[in-house]
Scaffold this active site. Structure first.
Site, PDB file in Angstrom:
ATOM      1  N   LYS A  57       1.019  -1.569   0.273  1.00  0.00           N
ATOM      2  CA  LYS A  57       0.201  -0.430   0.106  1.00  0.00           C
ATOM      3  C   LYS A  57       0.971   1.148  -0.028  1.00  0.00           C
ATOM      4  O   LYS A  57       0.937   2.278  -0.746  1.00  0.00           O
ATOM      5  CB  LYS A  57      -0.926  -0.029   1.146  1.00  0.00           C
ATOM      6  N   GLN A 115      -5.467  -2.500   9.362  1.00  0.00           N
ATOM      7  CA  GLN A 115      -5.198  -3.645   9.411  1.00  0.00           C
ATOM      8  C   GLN A 115      -4.889  -4.641   9.528  1.00  0.00           C
ATOM      9  O   GLN A 115      -5.094  -4.726  11.118  1.00  0.00           O
ATOM     10  CB  GLN A 115      -3.206  -4.008   8.851  1.00  0.00           C
ATOM     11  N   ASP A 158     -12.508   1.646   3.947  1.00  0.00           N
ATOM     12  CA  ASP A 158     -12.351   0.088   3.548  1.00  0.00           C
ATOM     13  C   ASP A 158     -13.702  -0.322   3.449  1.00  0.00           C
ATOM     14  O   ASP A 158     -13.897  -1.970   3.284  1.00  0.00           O
ATOM     15  CB  ASP A 158     -11.353  -0.509   4.975  1.00  0.00           C
TER      16      ASP A 158
END
Ligand SMILES: NC(=O)c1ccc[n+]([C@@H]2O[C@H](COP(=O)([O-])OP(=O)(O)OC[C@H]3O[C@@H](n4cnc5c(N)ncnc54)[C@H](OP(=O)(O)O)[C@@H]3O)[C@@H](O)[C@H]2O)c1
Length: 282
Positions: free
Chosen positions: A48, A92, A115
């Site tokens: 990322k 994460q 997300d």
């Protein structure tokens, strides 16, 4: 058999993303919260960071020790919620079991929930609200269909895996394209029958090479979402599909690595850019 390369699709959108980012008066930051040092998570985070660098969008990684308390995390997320330079916040996965995943995801302000895993964004997504953020893996899979001109309308799609991260968003994404969706899981009976009957098979179960020639039928399109590490010493990545076993049968297959993975990262950044525009923060 067509190789559905996510790397090729990624290259086709990267210039557009760069342009969008360079056109912003203020460029948003993406904040990634990592708890602990899970090796796989670090690999994903580095991917990322690298992609953010490529398109000119800063990625800040805030790493917490596994001993962090829920309260400390919530305070930190709240600070990022109030920071006008931050366009997106993600946590994460996986996170330690003692932490309440739902509470933490829901602490992210929904406009920064890039997300799309918090309750509010999920609600918008499953209620088919146009402005909703689609979770990145599902969005990445749709990118693959679009690029390779694989229509979903009227098609029978079988998804194996029903997680909130992958299977369920994919179900909604395929339904929104007018596919007829069957979603399978570990308690599904006659799995082979169901997978074989589909025009398009999407697999996200987390078991290396599980789907072999017994599960597929002639001409099917197969999307392999799985990412499984073979472990030391070679640490090779393997999908949920046994590519050698199915390659003479199916018409198209996404490889692992180089299939859905790179598109999940790309889709995340598309979400950041769109959220920033949508919330008038450009
Ligand atoms: N390519 C990417 O960008 C990307 C992104 C995210 C995840 N992944 C990968 O995708 C895979 C799945 O991830 P996830 O987070 O969805 O995993 P997960 O939360 O563990 O969910 C796995 C799903 O597979 C089902 N399942 C497990 N064994 C099965 C079997 N033998 N037959 C039928 N269904 C079975 C489970 O059923 P139950 O619900 O009944 O337990 C569950 O619904 C992993 O390999 C992960 O690394 C890839």
């Amino acid at each position: 058999m067509i190789n559905l390369s996510g790397l090729e699709v990624r290259e086709s959108v990267v210039e557009k993303l760069k342009k969008q980012v360079s056109g912003f008066v203020s460029v948003p930051k993406l904040v990634i919260i990592q708890i602990g040092n899970d090796e796989r998570s670090t690999v994903y985070i580095n991917q990322k960071k690298k992609f953010g660098e490529r398109i000119g969008l800063p990625v800040i990684v805030h790493n917490f020790d596994t001993s962090v308390s829920e309260d400390e995390l919530l305070v930190s997320i709240d600070q990022y919620n109030g920071d006008k330079t931050v366009g997106g916040v993600i946590v994460q996965m996986p996170i330690p079991q003692n932490l309440n995943r739902r509470k933490i995801l829901d602490a992210i302000h929904f406009e920064k929930d890039v997300d799309g895993l918090g309750s509010r964004q999920s609600g918008l997504f499953y209620c088919r609200e146009k402005s909703a953020i689609m979770p990145a893996t599902a969005r990445g899979v749709l990118m693959l269909f679009d690029y390779y001109k694989i229509p979903l309308e009227g098609k029978d799609v079988c998804i194996v895996g029903r997680s909130g991260l992958v299977g369920r968003p994919l179900m909604q994404a395929c339904l929104s394209r007018n596919a007829t969706v069957t979603i399978c899981h570990s308690k599904t009976r006659s799995l082979k029958e169901k997978t074989k009957n589909a025009d398009i098979l999407i697999v996200a179960i987390g078991k290396a090479g599980f789907i072999n020639s017994d599960y597929v039928s002639k001409g099917q399109v197969v999307i392999d979402v799985g990412i499984n590490s073979s472990g030391p010493p070679d640490k090779k990545l393997r999908g949920d599909v046994d590519a050698d076993s199915v390659k003479g049968i199916v018409s198209a297959l996404s490889p692992v690595p180089g299939g859905v993975g790179p598109l999940t990262v790309t889709a995340l950044f598309q979400n950041v850019v769109e959220a920033w525009r949508q919330n008038d923060m450009v």
